[in-house]
Design a protein around this motif. Structure first.
Motif, PDB file in Angstrom:
ATOM      1  N   LYS A  34      32.370  43.770  29.419  1.00  0.00           N
ATOM      2  CA  LYS A  34      32.768  43.303  30.751  1.00  0.00           C
ATOM      3  C   LYS A  34      32.855  41.782  30.711  1.00  0.00           C
ATOM      4  CE  LYS A  34      27.979  42.967  32.380  1.00  0.00           C
ATOM      5  NZ  LYS A  34      26.971  43.407  33.371  1.00  0.00           N
ATOM      6  N   LEU A  35      33.708  41.209  31.565  1.00  0.00           N
ATOM      7  CA  LEU A  35      33.775  39.755  31.688  1.00  0.00           C
ATOM      8  C   LEU A  35      32.675  39.284  32.621  1.00  0.00           C
ATOM      9  CD1 LEU A  35      37.508  38.591  31.956  1.00  0.00           C
ATOM     10  CD2 LEU A  35      35.754  37.667  30.421  1.00  0.00           C
ATOM     11  N   THR A  36      31.937  38.268  32.202  1.00  0.00           N
ATOM     12  CA  THR A  36      30.870  37.716  33.030  1.00  0.00           C
ATOM     13  C   THR A  36      31.377  36.467  33.750  1.00  0.00           C
ATOM     14  OG1 THR A  36      29.994  36.175  31.374  1.00  0.00           O
ATOM     15  CG2 THR A  36      29.256  38.478  31.254  1.00  0.00           C
TER      16      THR A  36
ATOM     17  N   TRP B 243      32.591  34.207  28.872  1.00  0.00           N
ATOM     18  CA  TRP B 243      31.932  35.169  27.993  1.00  0.00           C
ATOM     19  C   TRP B 243      32.157  36.617  28.439  1.00  0.00           C
ATOM     20  CZ3 TRP B 243      30.049  33.718  23.471  1.00  0.00           C
ATOM     21  CH2 TRP B 243      29.601  32.397  23.300  1.00  0.00           C
ATOM     22  N   TYR B 244      32.300  37.486  27.436  1.00  0.00           N
ATOM     23  CA  TYR B 244      32.176  38.926  27.640  1.00  0.00           C
ATOM     24  C   TYR B 244      30.722  39.312  27.355  1.00  0.00           C
ATOM     25  CZ  TYR B 244      37.299  39.536  27.358  1.00  0.00           C
ATOM     26  OH  TYR B 244      38.646  39.481  27.572  1.00  0.00           O
ATOM     27  N   ASP B 245      30.302  40.439  27.901  1.00  0.00           N
ATOM     28  CA  ASP B 245      28.994  40.996  27.577  1.00  0.00           C
ATOM     29  C   ASP B 245      29.136  42.511  27.507  1.00  0.00           C
ATOM     30  OD1 ASP B 245      26.336  41.220  26.997  1.00  0.00           O
ATOM     31  OD2 ASP B 245      25.605  40.703  28.993  1.00  0.00           O
TER      32      ASP B 245
ATOM     33  N   GLY C  57      25.284  39.344  15.412  1.00  0.00           N
ATOM     34  CA  GLY C  57      25.339  37.886  15.495  1.00  0.00           C
ATOM     35  C   GLY C  57      26.646  37.342  16.039  1.00  0.00           C
ATOM     36  N   ILE C  58      27.566  38.235  16.417  1.00  0.00           N
ATOM     37  CA  ILE C  58      28.861  37.836  16.962  1.00  0.00           C
ATOM     38  C   ILE C  58      28.920  38.227  18.439  1.00  0.00           C
ATOM     39  CG2 ILE C  58      31.358  38.222  16.888  1.00  0.00           C
ATOM     40  CD1 ILE C  58      30.378  36.582  14.566  1.00  0.00           C
ATOM     41  N   CYS C  59      29.385  37.302  19.284  1.00  0.00           N
ATOM     42  CA  CYS C  59      29.643  37.607  20.685  1.00  0.00           C
ATOM     43  C   CYS C  59      31.133  37.381  20.968  1.00  0.00           C
ATOM     44  CB  CYS C  59      28.790  36.726  21.601  1.00  0.00           C
ATOM     45  SG  CYS C  59      27.039  37.187  21.610  1.00  0.00           S
ATOM     46  N   TYR C  60      31.596  37.888  22.090  1.00  0.00           N
ATOM     47  CA  TYR C  60      33.022  37.838  22.407  1.00  0.00           C
ATOM     48  C   TYR C  60      33.264  37.022  23.673  1.00  0.00           C
ATOM     49  CZ  TYR C  60      33.164  41.610  19.006  1.00  0.00           C
ATOM     50  OH  TYR C  60      33.023  42.354  17.857  1.00  0.00           O
ATOM     51  N   ALA C  61      34.447  36.379  23.706  1.00  0.00           N
ATOM     52  CA  ALA C  61      34.783  35.530  24.846  1.00  0.00           C
ATOM     53  C   ALA C  61      36.294  35.413  24.965  1.00  0.00           C
ATOM     54  CB  ALA C  61      34.161  34.141  24.680  1.00  0.00           C
ATOM     55  N   GLN C  62      36.735  34.946  26.136  1.00  0.00           N
ATOM     56  CA  GLN C  62      38.154  34.651  26.349  1.00  0.00           C
ATOM     57  C   GLN C  62      38.320  33.143  26.487  1.00  0.00           C
ATOM     58  OE1 GLN C  62      40.496  35.816  30.048  1.00  0.00           O
ATOM     59  NE2 GLN C  62      41.446  37.096  28.471  1.00  0.00           N
ATOM     60  N   THR C  63      39.324  32.600  25.824  1.00  0.00           N
ATOM     61  CA  THR C  63      39.574  31.164  25.843  1.00  0.00           C
ATOM     62  C   THR C  63      40.366  30.783  27.092  1.00  0.00           C
ATOM     63  OG1 THR C  63      39.776  31.305  23.428  1.00  0.00           O
ATOM     64  CG2 THR C  63      40.376  29.220  24.467  1.00  0.00           C
TER      65      THR C  63
END
Length: 306
Positions: free
Chosen positions: A270-272, A252-254, A225-231
């Motif tokens: 990977k960065l999308t 977003w990362y994926d 339920g957690i996704c990762y991203a860069q601000t």
């Protein structure tokens, strides 16, 4: 190896050695602990050997070649003190119980510390403009030489991402609104979310874990339920006759592959090219994500910080 250490991204729970190992006059226990939190990423692909063998040899070289302080500190904490607390009967069993008790207390204290809620605290305003002047503002600032490429990327995707967010909330920009962009904000768990071109001579754009909406979970592969991203940007939107919006523009990362989710027990990402504004309260925590050196668009979530 020294070059890679200097490129490790900043994180609150990690001491960064911007000058590499050569900058350390004396490798004390605290330095060693911080280096070991990132060493798996540093030696990644450096040698065509089993990783565990490399780890063991590096560990022996570091400790035996530079200092015995780590051994002495661990011996004092886990042997001497635990022994003195025992009644000298069934010593081994009592010592193990003491160590477990300390670990539980430490973990509980950590959880209590971050359960204290705090209202979002913005600091260090960078920019301020009216929504009607957005194009003018972006054209003026995005080509400045002192702006990091990540902030420029955020400005490039600002209008489209904000329009998308407003459409979802059925908010019309024609009613007027005012925008403030900040360098940092303190989250509810006291972690500091940063977007800055220069922090101690290096840019710092926080990587985050985001709690996904239950309705959106089926669209994404997630970490429970957690996704990762860069601000990229931290903003406050002042709306007429409505509550202010506290938002972050993220990239977003994926997961790179459904077959290979992990490398060294760390998520492989990977960065999308997907950008969205999200509510600040949707951010679960600040995370440490390390790029895989000598590879293109591959990142690992650091699971070794604690």
């Amino acid at each position: 190896m020294n070059w890679k250490i200097t490129l490790i991204l900043k994180h609150l729970e990690l001491k960064i050695f911007s000058g590499g190992l050569q900058s350390i006059a004396l490798l004390i226990a605290d330095n060693y602990r911080n280096i070991m939190k990132v060493m798996v990423f540093v030696i990644d692909d450096l040698l065509n050997k089993d990783l565990s063998e490399v780890y063991v040899k590096w560990n022996e070289m570091t400790i035996n070649g530079y200092t015995t302080e780590t051994y002495e500190a661990l011996h004092k904490t886990y042997v001497k003190i635990s022994y003195r607390l025992s009644n000298k009967k069934d010593v081994k069993e009592q010592m193990m119980k003491t160590i477990r008790r300390k670990a539980i207390i430490k973990q509980n204290n950590f959880k209590k510390k971050f359960k204290i809620l705090l209202k979002f605290n913005y600091s260090s305003k960078l920019f301020e403009f009216d929504i009607s002047k957005t194009f003018e503002f972006i054209n003026k600032y995005k080509n400045k030489t002192n702006l990091d490429e990540k902030m420029i990327k955020g400005l490039d995707h600002f209008i489209q991402s904000l329009d998308l967010y407003f459409n979802l909330l059925k908010i019309s920009t024609t009613q007027g609104c005012h925008i403030k962009i900040y360098r940092s904000v303190t989250l509810e768990n006291h972690a500091i979310l940063r977007i800055t071109n220069m922090f101690y001579k290096r840019p710092w754009f926080s990587n985050i874990s985001v709690t996904m909406n239950d309705e959106k979970l089926f669209e994404y592969q997630s970490d429970n339920g957690i996704c990762y991203a860069q601000t990229l940007l931290i903003i406050e939107v002042f709306l007429k006759k409505k509550k202010s919006l506290y938002l972050a523009l993220i990239q977003w990362y994926d997961f790179i592959s459904k077959r290979t989710l992990f490398v060294y027990s760390c998520f492989l990402l990977k960065l999308t090219e997907v950008y969205n504004f999200i509510k600040i309260e949707a951010i679960e925590d600040i995370v440490h994500i390390v790029p895989r050196f000598d590879k293109t668009n591959e990142y690992l979530v650091n699971k070794y910080l604690f």
